[in-house]
Enzyme design. Sequence first.
Site, short mmCIF file in Angstrom:
data_model
loop_
_atom_site.label_atom_id
_atom_site.label_comp_id
_atom_site.label_asym_id
_atom_site.label_seq_id
_atom_site.Cartn_x
_atom_site.Cartn_y
_atom_site.Cartn_z
CB CYS A 22 -103.95 69.88 -97.23
SG CYS A 22 -102.90 70.80 -96.09
NE ARG A 72 -105.37 64.16 -98.56
CZ ARG A 72 -104.36 63.35 -98.90
NH1 ARG A 72 -104.57 62.06 -98.99
NH2 ARG A 72 -103.18 63.84 -99.15
CD1 TRP A 99 -101.30 68.54 -90.91
CD2 TRP A 99 -103.19 68.15 -89.78
NE1 TRP A 99 -100.96 68.05 -89.68
CE2 TRP A 99 -102.09 67.80 -88.96
CE3 TRP A 99 -104.48 67.99 -89.28
CZ2 TRP A 99 -102.26 67.30 -87.68
CZ3 TRP A 99 -104.63 67.49 -88.01
CH2 TRP A 99 -103.54 67.14 -87.21
CG ASN A 126 -101.29 67.68 -99.75
OD1 ASN A 126 -100.83 67.90 -98.63
ND2 ASN A 126 -101.40 66.46 -100.24
N GLY A 127 -98.71 69.89 -99.36
CA GLY A 127 -97.26 69.67 -99.38
C GLY A 127 -96.54 70.88 -98.80
CD GLU A 134 -92.86 53.84 -80.20
OE1 GLU A 134 -93.12 54.04 -79.01
OE2 GLU A 134 -93.73 53.91 -81.09
CE LYS A 137 -96.74 52.37 -81.28
NZ LYS A 137 -96.42 53.74 -81.09
CD GLU A 195 -99.52 52.07 -78.09
OE1 GLU A 195 -98.54 52.03 -78.85
OE2 GLU A 195 -100.17 53.09 -77.90
CG HIS A 223 -76.98 42.96 -64.92
ND1 HIS A 223 -75.88 42.74 -64.13
CD2 HIS A 223 -76.52 43.43 -66.10
CE1 HIS A 223 -74.79 43.08 -64.80
NE2 HIS A 223 -75.15 43.50 -66.00
CE LYS A 237 -103.21 59.85 -83.03
NZ LYS A 237 -102.11 58.89 -83.12
C1 F6R Z 1 -98.52 55.36 -78.39
C2 F6R Z 1 -99.08 56.69 -78.28
C3 F6R Z 1 -99.01 57.39 -76.96
C4 F6R Z 1 -98.68 58.87 -77.19
C5 F6R Z 1 -98.73 59.64 -75.88
C6 F6R Z 1 -98.35 61.09 -76.08
O1 F6R Z 1 -98.68 54.83 -79.66
O2 F6R Z 1 -99.61 57.21 -79.24
O3 F6R Z 1 -98.09 56.79 -76.11
O4 F6R Z 1 -97.41 58.97 -77.75
O5 F6R Z 1 -100.00 59.56 -75.34
O6 F6R Z 1 -99.21 61.70 -76.98
P1 F6R Z 1 -98.82 63.02 -77.73
O7 F6R Z 1 -97.70 62.73 -78.64
O8 F6R Z 1 -100.07 63.43 -78.47
O9 F6R Z 1 -98.44 64.03 -76.69
#
Ligand code: F6R
Length: 606
Positions: free
Chosen positions: A2, A27, A74, A100-101, A476, A480, A483, A499, A601
């Site tokens: 926050c 934030r 937040w 905040n916290g 994962e 990353k 992406e 294989h 996002k």
């Molecule tokens: C990768 C990424 C996406 C999300 C996916 C699910 O870095 O951010 O693969 O993980 O779109 O999104 P959420 O977690 O918001 O449901």
Amino acid sequence: MCGISAIASHRPVAGSLLQCLKNLEYRGYDSCGMAIFDQGKIELRKNVGHVAKVDEVEQFHEMQGQIGIAHTRWATHGGVTQANSHPHASNDGTFVVVHNGIFSNYQALRNELKSKGFVFHSDTDTEVLANLLQDLYVGIGDVEKTFVAAVKRLEGSYAVAVLTPYLPNQILGAKKDSPLVLGLGDGENYLTSDINAYISQTRDTVLLGDLEYVIVSKENYQVKSLVTGETLHKEVIQVQWDKETAKMGGYSHFMLKEIFDQPQTVNNALAIDDTQIQAVAERFLSKTHNFACGVGTTFYVAMVTSYLFKRYAGLYVPAVSSDEFPTLLPLSADQHTLFFSQSGETYDTRMAVRAAQNAGGATSAVVNVVGSSISQMVDQCIFQGSGPEICVVSTKAAFSQVVIGWRIAMRVGRLNGTLPAAEEQRILGVLASFSDLLERTLNEESGFIRQLAKKTSHIHNWLFMGKDIYYPVALESALKMKEVTYLHAEGLPAGFLKHGTLAMVDEKLYSLFFLPSPEEGELYRSTLAAIEEVKARNGVVVSFATEDNHEAREKMDYCIQLPKLPKELNPLMQLVLAQLFSYYSALHLGLNIDKPRNLAKSVTVG
Ligand code: F6R
């Protein structure tokens, strides 16, 4: 996360506080509020929504007074409502608090204050501090001593600012494990979560340390130790950042900031109230079939969790990708599914929740955004409290979900008799030790990882491999890498290599192996064997090992050095260091790291 702001000034503060709120909105932005002292009393206005929207409704500029506090929220405890917005006032209105916290012991304090007749108007942990101050002031009669006594009773992480008519020209603040800085202006001083709040007014800054408190007036300030009470002489630094850099806390990108936020994220995940973990764990035992579900990064979180359920609870909890969930599974009422979603809005995951519920199944979720659709749809929701994740690619939010999944898996194990309570406690202790170790390692290894990324950023094809829990870590990490660098990185189980994929290996193919620690026995040996398979075909190997693991280091072309660490933390550490590797690779390629091409996002469409 926050944003706190407080100003003591020679001029009316409403306008400046509003500007601070706007500057700190990144934030947290689900609600905001302001409290200003004028003519013997404190006026408080707050509401839900973005700062501009709340200002339209609450008309902050009408508020009079030269000293005040403000907050942009937040949500962590309690939904997004006006009552849960900050500031929070004590029952008699004499102490007003922004925070905040997370106060991890707020429930016990709340019960104690309730038994003394205090009434609570919100679901927040913050309100307990306001009432605790009111309660203690009756016996102590001195604001500073009351403040110190109250703050000493708080556990968890906090940065707080307090306004009270008993001390009409001063603001009190304190911090532990949450940021709080002091900005020294001309005839006015600022106490805020970060310098971004006031950078357009002053660059003179005092950085406050943990377990320190501060008393701020328009012309003065005094910093003291919460432990010894002695006055501390702090250096005044001149911050040179521009406004954008300030927002990122001095980091060059939000991705890097969020990677470095993770030591704090671990602590926040561990501070989540035990009753919430227990409630989700009980749902696992209420049904015959359990699943873990998410999509993209959160699918990989679900996969990690799946290994943890096997390890700690002796259960097979299949991880299913949200987009496949409705078609793959024969859905029934005798099922429970644990969903992971940072945004709580992802279309595929929402559809999977709906499919599970239409079949009569139980649902729970770990979600970062309070008030989001998924948090409202499921039977049981844990809010992860990671703070807003601004970079499009997920780092800290996913990491926090792993820690929460870890706690749930262990609790299920304890409830079904697989994991002794003492072992659960031991592992929680190990996880709690991670924060410091991670912070240190990130600082120590950044330079090497940056150099490595520079050397390898021309490589267009990578294999990322691991076994057991290191397999979803590899998946994962490969996601990353793809992406942010747009390079091809294929995640696969290390045992799968021979294989088929081995056919691709030559001196132009680079492999990143996630290596278990030697303590992990067969898992370590078989991963080393896979490394040898690659080396035998002239493939280039990057992997991780401690300084004294000569056996493994000899087999690698590049070794990212690990500190000595408990085996439980090994995959987590490698996950974070791999995030850093992707970050620096993208940095070297000059790409738009925080907003990679073609991505959003929150993917709210099917
Ligand atoms: C990768 C990424 C996406 C999300 C996916 C699910 O870095 O951010 O693969 O993980 O779109 O999104 P959420 O977690 O918001 O449901």
